[in-house]
Design a protein around this motif. Structure first.
Motif, mmCIF file in Angstrom:
data_model
loop_
_atom_site.group_PDB
_atom_site.id
_atom_site.type_symbol
_atom_site.label_atom_id
_atom_site.label_comp_id
_atom_site.label_asym_id
_atom_site.label_seq_id
_atom_site.Cartn_x
_atom_site.Cartn_y
_atom_site.Cartn_z
ATOM 1 N N ALA A 1 36.818 -76.827 -98.658
ATOM 2 C CA ALA A 1 35.927 -77.984 -98.571
ATOM 3 C C ALA A 1 36.181 -78.973 -99.706
ATOM 4 C CB ALA A 1 34.480 -77.488 -98.599
ATOM 5 N N ALA A 2 36.165 -78.473 -100.943
ATOM 6 C CA ALA A 2 36.311 -79.365 -102.096
ATOM 7 C C ALA A 2 37.727 -79.939 -102.168
ATOM 8 C CB ALA A 2 35.985 -78.610 -103.378
ATOM 9 N N ASP B 1 47.821 -74.354 -100.069
ATOM 10 C CA ASP B 1 46.915 -73.212 -99.867
ATOM 11 C C ASP B 1 47.753 -72.031 -99.393
ATOM 12 O OD1 ASP B 1 43.543 -73.244 -99.076
ATOM 13 O OD2 ASP B 1 44.773 -71.464 -98.689
ATOM 14 N N ASN C 1 26.517 -75.912 -91.699
ATOM 15 C CA ASN C 1 25.350 -76.567 -92.325
ATOM 16 C C ASN C 1 25.928 -77.394 -93.479
ATOM 17 O OD1 ASN C 1 22.518 -75.193 -94.187
ATOM 18 N ND2 ASN C 1 22.926 -77.258 -93.466
ATOM 19 N N THR D 1 40.382 -65.566 -103.637
ATOM 20 C CA THR D 1 41.003 -64.873 -104.774
ATOM 21 C C THR D 1 40.411 -65.419 -106.064
ATOM 22 O OG1 THR D 1 42.758 -66.467 -105.267
ATOM 23 C CG2 THR D 1 43.225 -64.858 -103.523
ATOM 24 N N GLU E 1 33.409 -74.405 -105.732
ATOM 25 C CA GLU E 1 32.750 -73.139 -106.078
ATOM 26 C C GLU E 1 33.360 -72.444 -107.298
ATOM 27 O OE1 GLU E 1 32.167 -70.747 -102.528
ATOM 28 O OE2 GLU E 1 31.893 -68.983 -103.802
ATOM 29 N N PHE F 1 28.069 -76.832 -99.739
ATOM 30 C CA PHE F 1 29.058 -77.803 -99.244
ATOM 31 C C PHE F 1 28.852 -79.163 -99.913
ATOM 32 C CE2 PHE F 1 29.939 -75.226 -95.221
ATOM 33 C CZ PHE F 1 31.167 -74.816 -95.705
#
Ligand SMILES: Cc1cc2nc3c(=O)[nH]c(=O)nc-3n(C[C@H](O)[C@H](O)[C@H](O)COP(=O)(O)OP(=O)(O)OC[C@H]3O[C@@H](n4cnc5c(N)ncnc54)[C@H](O)[C@@H]3O)c2cc1C
Length: 387
Positions: free
Chosen positions: A13-14, A33, A51, A171, A360, A373
């Motif tokens: 997301a980020a 990634d 959400n 990870t 996160e 999010f």
């Protein structure tokens, strides 16, 4: 060695938000990634409907060693900004409860939207790419060695998320990179996670019953959300929320009827009725029975201390969880890169110019309900403006 302006590690997301924003700012961006598929956590979020934010986002809804840290990013990119982006892409949403917004077209549509934003901004994708090593380049910037190519970049963004759900690629690489560059870490623990209980603390055969109007507290923090009694213990949104505030050894306190005055639970005018029938007017009968045990006399036969003892069990069911179900079941990781080492305006490491941490991996944990999010979008956006 290939050259680019920015390498973003982690296409979640980020990372996607950051890469798209940086690309729109005219930066050459590589987004890499190790997973083959983009943003697995968006895909599985909100039961497949993502959400994606909350109408009531505010700094108080985030845990961090520095509770002020989130303010700048949340202000620079708000929930309304993300809603405007959704509208631009023809996506709509539904508010479920407590301001939680879910995408009507499903989480895949949110991923597709972010991918299109990044593609339109010229982002260079490298999925299925193992990260081998990162080091400072002698001439400035960073060298990123991967299973596919090696990159020299001016800015490096770490968006590799937390430790929760290792089954889909989480990870601790972000924490290792922070250590490598001398950034302090706040110890990590699973959060938004089911708590486990000792069998003797539970009320046996109540599995499947949901209690809607409960409050659950730990120390001075209280959540008013649904509680679910399960075979293994107590679960539901209220427990996930309080888990982020819980420390081993501390009790959590459940109030099953926080909104009903005691005089309404046991009204003097109905003193001929049994306490079980009175309580069952407010709670599922099986729960009322569990609260009362063998007690089923008419109200008028109970003395004040006996009534008080029942009310105490109703309003202060205190249990000490034996633990949590761990990272395999946790929605997020609490703790992470210490915000003291980052600029809250840009997310750049104060002592390592060009190195950014977002999402996160940072010591910022939101409540359940779209807050995490929103932190990913906001922190990703501000880093994207500054890489
Ligand atoms: C089941 C579940 C449901 C959730 N539902 C919601 C919800 O509805 N609303 C909400 O707000 N939050 C929800 N969350 C939390 C939310 O998913 C996270 O807070 C959010 O995804 C964090 O974004 P991020 O970009 O920091 O990390 P992530 O989205 O986790 O992205 C990190 C990326 O880094 C990659 N990566 C990791 N290690 C490496 C490595 N060594 N090399 C290369 N790449 C690497 C990963 O593959 C991943 O793509 C949910 C979480 C879970 C587990």
């Amino acid at each position: 060695m290939l050259e680019t302006d920015v390498v973003v590690l982690g296409a979640g997301a980020a990372g996607m938000m950051c890469a798209a924003t940086a690309g729109q700012m005219g930066r050459r961006v590589v987004l890499l990634d190790h997973a083959e598929k983009l943003a697995e956590k968006i895909r599985i979020s909100g039961g497949g409907r993502c959400n994606f934010t909350n109408l009531h986002v505010r700094p108080e809804c985030y845990l961090s060693a520095n509770p002020h840290f989130v303010k700048s990013a949340l202000k620079q990119y708000t929930q309304h900004d993300f809603m405007a982006l959704m509208q631009k892409h023809g996506l709509s949403w539904t508010e479920k409860t407590l301001g939680q917004l879910f995408c009507d077209q499903g989480s895949e549509a949110v991923i597709a939207m972010l991918k299109k934003e990044a593609d339109d901004a010229g982002v260079n994708w490298r999925m299925g790419t193992e990260l081998f090593e990162v080091e400072k380049a002698p001439e400035g910037g960073f060298v990123v060695r991967t299973s596919k190519e090696n990159w020299l970049c001016q800015s490096l963004v770490v968006a590799t998320g937390g430790l929760s759900i290792p089954q889909i690629g989480a990870t601790g690489i972000g924490f290792e990179l922070a250590k490598q560059f001398g950034l302090p870490l706040i110890p990590t623990v699973p959060a938004l996670v089911p708590l486990t209980f000792q069998p003797q603390d539970l009320w046996g055969e109540l599995a499947g019953i949901a209690l809607d109007g409960t409050t659950v507290s730990c120390d001075r923090t209280t959540f008013r959300e649904a509680l679910l009694l399960t075979h293994k213990g107590v679960s539901g949104p209220a427990i996930l929320q309080i888990s982020s505030y819980w420390e081993p050894g501390k009790p959590i306190v459940i109030d099953m009827l926080p909104d009903v005055p005691d005089e309404a639970i046991f009204p003097v005018a109905q003193r001929d009725k049994s306490v079980l029938n009175l309580l069952a007017e407010h709670l599922p009968r099986r729960v009322a029975q569990a609260v009362l045990g063998d007690e089923n006399r008419p109200l008028k036969q109970l003395n004040p201390p006996e009534i008080e003892a029942i009310l105490q069990r109703l309003h202060h069911w205190a249990i000490i969880p034996s633990g949590t179900q761990g990272y395999r079941k946790a929605e997020v990781t609490r703790g992470g890169v210490d915000t003291a080492a980052l600029s809250s305006k840009t997310m750049m490491a104060r002592d390592v110019p060009g190195l950014f941490f977002i999402g996160e991996v940072v010591d910022v944990t939101g409540w359940l309900g779209g807050y995490n999010f929103q932190w990913a979008w906001s922190s990703g956006y501000v880093a994207g403006l500054n890489v």
